[in-house]
Design an enzyme around this catalytic site. Structure first.
Site, PDB file in Angstrom:
ATOM      1  N   HIS A 178      13.632 -23.683  30.426  1.00  0.00           N
ATOM      2  CA  HIS A 178      13.143 -24.234  29.149  1.00  0.00           C
ATOM      3  C   HIS A 178      11.615 -24.132  29.113  1.00  0.00           C
ATOM      4  O   HIS A 178      10.962 -24.297  30.144  1.00  0.00           O
ATOM      5  CB  HIS A 178      13.585 -25.700  29.003  1.00  0.00           C
ATOM      6  CG  HIS A 178      13.368 -26.217  27.605  1.00  0.00           C
ATOM      7  ND1 HIS A 178      12.131 -26.602  27.148  1.00  0.00           N
ATOM      8  CD2 HIS A 178      14.222 -26.358  26.560  1.00  0.00           C
ATOM      9  CE1 HIS A 178      12.243 -26.971  25.879  1.00  0.00           C
ATOM     10  NE2 HIS A 178      13.502 -26.834  25.499  1.00  0.00           N
ATOM     11  N   GLU A 193      14.511 -19.545  22.139  1.00  0.00           N
ATOM     12  CA  GLU A 193      13.737 -20.679  21.622  1.00  0.00           C
ATOM     13  C   GLU A 193      12.264 -20.284  21.524  1.00  0.00           C
ATOM     14  O   GLU A 193      11.511 -20.424  22.496  1.00  0.00           O
ATOM     15  CB  GLU A 193      13.829 -21.877  22.585  1.00  0.00           C
ATOM     16  CG  GLU A 193      15.180 -22.509  22.692  1.00  0.00           C
ATOM     17  CD  GLU A 193      15.065 -24.007  23.015  1.00  0.00           C
ATOM     18  OE1 GLU A 193      15.688 -24.801  22.301  1.00  0.00           O
ATOM     19  OE2 GLU A 193      14.340 -24.373  23.964  1.00  0.00           O
TER      20      GLU A 193
HETATM   21  P1  13P Z   1      13.464 -29.272  18.686  1.00  0.00           P
HETATM   22  O1  13P Z   1      14.839 -29.143  18.102  1.00  0.00           O
HETATM   23  O2  13P Z   1      12.965 -30.662  18.742  1.00  0.00           O
HETATM   24  O3  13P Z   1      12.507 -28.300  18.047  1.00  0.00           O
HETATM   25  O4  13P Z   1      13.587 -28.818  20.218  1.00  0.00           O
HETATM   26  C1  13P Z   1      14.118 -27.576  20.517  1.00  0.00           C
HETATM   27  C2  13P Z   1      14.302 -27.492  21.967  1.00  0.00           C
HETATM   28  O5  13P Z   1      13.346 -27.363  22.711  1.00  0.00           O
HETATM   29  C3  13P Z   1      15.685 -27.623  22.488  1.00  0.00           C
HETATM   30  O6  13P Z   1      15.746 -27.269  23.831  1.00  0.00           O
END
Ligand code: 13P
Length: 247
Positions: free
Chosen positions: A91, A161
């Site tokens: 992450h 992401e």
């Molecule tokens: P948000 O949905 O708060 O933007 O976070 C995304 C995230 O990092 C999920 O792992």
């Protein structure tokens, strides 16, 4: 659809954790979606110990060690023993604290060795007009996955992401057509890494400001297999609205 609720450090007490778990169980039953909860470790231990539902649990991160004199580390084996079946790996909030591509790759191996499905996160910091972000994604993906055996590679879940879209609102998140383009690109890179064999079975999720307002458009237009949800997953009302859009 797989919906992974990354509670991050938003949820700090067992009362709130239990409330979210109860809501999630009902949502999984009513909508047929696969829901995975990723709570902070001690809360995961409490909730997963009594879990007889279809909701699954995932670690937010795992150690790159296999046990021993490693104060504060929580290994894949410990998470598996506590009832987790998934592990988020790489992450951006862990990479920002020092996880390198090599470490991420080691963590993937540890997760797989203990029967956890790793959810490998990749994502560019920002976008530019000459497509450098595409090379960044290719590199991040290739470095993490290439050291794995073909059998191991076939067991991962991917989460795209982009850092610039995390922690914002639906209107600032990625547009569905941009996500559709990126999904295609990721699938192309995966097909190259897998030499065309079975890469189509790797689920590709999206994370970054997924909210009730944008989830349906992203699901319908972008060719993705699910979502990794942060802030909207720790508000029971918002999370319910969001998951119901995918029924
Ligand atoms: P948000 O949905 O708060 O933007 O976070 C995304 C995230 O990092 C999920 O792992």
């Amino acid at each position: 659809m797989i919906i992974i609720a990354n509670w991050k450090a938003y949820v700090e007490d067992i009362g709130k954790a239990k409330e979210l778990f109860t809501v999630s169980k009902k949502l999984a039953k009513d909508t047929g979606n696969g829901i995975v909860l990723a709570p902070p470790a001690p809360l995961l231990g409490i909730l997963a110990a009594k879990n007889a539902s279809s909701v699954a649990f995932g670690a937010q991160d795992i150690s790159a060690t296999t046990g021993g004199a490693e104060t504060g580390e929580i290994t894949a084996q410990t998470y598996a023993a506590a009832g987790a079946t998934y592990a988020i790996v790489g992450h951006s909030e862990r990479r920002a604290r020092g996880d390198t591509d090599t470490l991420v790759s080691e963590k993937l191996r540890h997760a797989l060795a203990h029967g956890l499905t790793p959810v490998l996160c990749i994502g560019e910091h920002s976008r530019d007009t000459d497509g450098r972000y595409l090379s960044f994604i290719r590199e991040e993906l290739t470095t993490a996955i290439s050291p794995l055996t073909p059998r191991e590679r076939g067991k991962i879940v991917l989460a795209y992401e982009p850092l610039w879209a995390i922690g914002k609102t639906a209107s600032e998140a990625i547009a569905a057509d941009d996500l559709a383009e990126m999904t295609l690109y990721i699938k192309k890179v995966l097909a190259e890494i897998f030499s065309g064999k079975s890469s189509a079975r790797i689920p590709v999720l999206y994370g970054g400001s997924v909210e009730p307002d944008n989830v349906r458009a992203l699901a319908e237009l972008a060719g993705i297999d699910g979502f990794l949800v942060g802030h909207a997953s720790v508000d029971p009302r918002l999370f319910a609205l969001l998951v119901k859009q995918l029924a």
